[in-house]
Write an enzyme that holds these catalytic residues in place. Structure first.
Site, PDB file in Angstrom:
ATOM      1  N   ASP A   1      -2.120   3.381  -8.451  1.00  0.00           N
ATOM      2  CA  ASP A   1      -1.889   4.315  -7.343  1.00  0.00           C
ATOM      3  C   ASP A   1      -2.066   5.772  -7.747  1.00  0.00           C
ATOM      4  OD1 ASP A   1       0.408   4.325  -8.957  1.00  0.00           O
ATOM      5  OD2 ASP A   1       1.600   3.227  -7.483  1.00  0.00           O
TER       6      ASP A   1
ATOM      7  N   ASP B   1      13.145   0.148  -4.752  1.00  0.00           N
ATOM      8  CA  ASP B   1      13.058  -0.486  -3.424  1.00  0.00           C
ATOM      9  C   ASP B   1      12.189  -1.747  -3.460  1.00  0.00           C
ATOM     10  OD1 ASP B   1      10.467   0.513  -3.590  1.00  0.00           O
ATOM     11  OD2 ASP B   1      10.534   1.603  -1.687  1.00  0.00           O
TER      12      ASP B   1
ATOM     13  N   HIS C   1       9.137  -2.068  -4.674  1.00  0.00           N
ATOM     14  CA  HIS C   1       7.675  -1.912  -4.566  1.00  0.00           C
ATOM     15  C   HIS C   1       6.939  -2.227  -5.869  1.00  0.00           C
ATOM     16  CE1 HIS C   1       7.919   2.717  -5.528  1.00  0.00           C
ATOM     17  NE2 HIS C   1       7.865   2.030  -6.640  1.00  0.00           N
TER      18      HIS C   1
ATOM     19  N   GLU D   1       5.360  -0.210  -0.311  1.00  0.00           N
ATOM     20  CA  GLU D   1       6.739  -0.061   0.130  1.00  0.00           C
ATOM     21  C   GLU D   1       7.143  -1.254   1.003  1.00  0.00           C
ATOM     22  OE1 GLU D   1       8.019   1.906  -1.668  1.00  0.00           O
ATOM     23  OE2 GLU D   1       7.626   4.037  -1.346  1.00  0.00           O
TER      24      GLU D   1
HETATM   25  P1  PGA Z   1       9.923   3.675 -13.059  1.00  0.00           P
HETATM   26  O1  PGA Z   1       9.022   3.334 -11.786  1.00  0.00           O
HETATM   27  O2  PGA Z   1       9.257   3.050 -14.236  1.00  0.00           O
HETATM   28  O3  PGA Z   1       9.892   5.183 -13.119  1.00  0.00           O
HETATM   29  O4  PGA Z   1      11.259   3.110 -12.793  1.00  0.00           O
HETATM   30  C1  PGA Z   1       8.610   2.036 -11.542  1.00  0.00           C
HETATM   31  C2  PGA Z   1       8.020   1.930 -10.144  1.00  0.00           C
HETATM   32  O5  PGA Z   1       8.442   2.656  -9.240  1.00  0.00           O
HETATM   33  O6  PGA Z   1       7.152   1.070  -9.946  1.00  0.00           O
END
Ligand code: PGA
Length: 261
Positions: free
Chosen positions: A67, A136, A138, A143
């Site tokens: 992304d 969340d 994702h 999302e």
């Molecule tokens: P993080 O993010 O490694 O900063 O927890 C993971 C994600 O949101 O996929």
């Protein structure tokens, strides 16, 4: 799906990096799917160290990131292109022309999604996709309620994601609230998936994604539909798993895991 719990974050990170390095060493013209976020920084530091020690060669590797924020140019310190250059690409022997992220500045959003999916296909598809998971649920920026067959597209981000990621922005309100992301369907097309989940704050969502029902409410649960997945967790992130004894038994006894125990 296989689930491997390591005693601490460092050994979970090292196992993840080793699986990636071994896969590349087995097939040098490798197409690797990459993720960003705090969890992956240590994985990239480990891969960079392994590259320096001659344990993995990225000279023929192609990469596709999950992304990119919409509206951030590559030179912006909060863009995922900047993150990838800083944490990995500038530290390894990869040809940057073989590294790909969605173009956060693309004007035609629909065309950018199609271009990115076509580029992945043109590279022969992704051999191994590295995934984290958001608070969340994702994967990428898919999302809650993202279609489980979605393709790369623009996606509005949730307040939970704002809370998780705006800490990197100054001021926090400058975080873009939209991003291009590979779709869940795009991710599931990868030939193999390695998901890394670490830390106490991910324990509840890890249990939902791994053991809960498959639901677009937790897009990470879509990995249950993929035939070749390993999820690596540290003790803290594994705290709410119910089938722990079985996971430990598989890792301790399956011959293919012998070199990694
Ligand atoms: P993080 O993010 O490694 O900063 O927890 C993971 C994600 O949101 O996929």
């Amino acid at each position: 799906m296989e689930v491997i719990v390591r005693p601490d974050t460092d050994s979970a990170v090292k196992l993840t990096a080793r699986l990636i390095a071994d896969a590349i060493n087995a097939k040098p013209e490798f197409t690797l799917g990459l993720a960003t976020g705090g969890t992956m920084e240590a994985v990239y530091a480990e891969l960079a160290a392994m590259n320096k020690q001659g344990k993995v060669d990225f000279s023929l590797t192609k990469t596709f990131n999950l992304d990119e924020y919409i509206g951030l140019p590559p030179e912006d310190k909060n863009s995922y292109r900047y993150y990838m250059n800083y944490h990995l690409f500038d530290k390894i022997n990869i040809d940057k022309r073989n590294t790909h992220l969605p173009n956060g500045m693309a004007e035609d959003e629909a065309a950018e999604g199609e271009r990115y999916d076509a580029a992945i296909e043109g590279a022969g598809g992704i051999d191994l996709q590295l995934l984290g998971i958001g608070c969340d649920g994702h994967i990428g920026f898919n999302e809650p309620l993202s279609s489980l067959s979605s393709r790369t597209r623009a996606k509005p981000l949730t307040p939970a994601t704002f809370k998780q990621n705006s800490i990197y922005f100054n001021p926090p309100e400058s975080m873009p609230m939209r991003a291009f992301t590979m779709g869940v369907g795009t991710i599931l097309d990868a030939r193999r998936i390695v998901m890394l989940i670490t830390g106490e704050r991910k324990a509840a969502i890890a249990a939902k994604a791994i053991e809960g029902p498959i639901s677009s409410m937790v897009t990470g649960s879509a990995i249950q539909m993929h035939p070749n997945v390993v999820v690596i967790l540290d003790e803290a992130a594994a705290a709410e798993l119910t089938m722990r004894e079985y996971y430990d038994h598989v890792f301790a006894t399956e011959p293919k895991w012998a070199p990694y125990r």
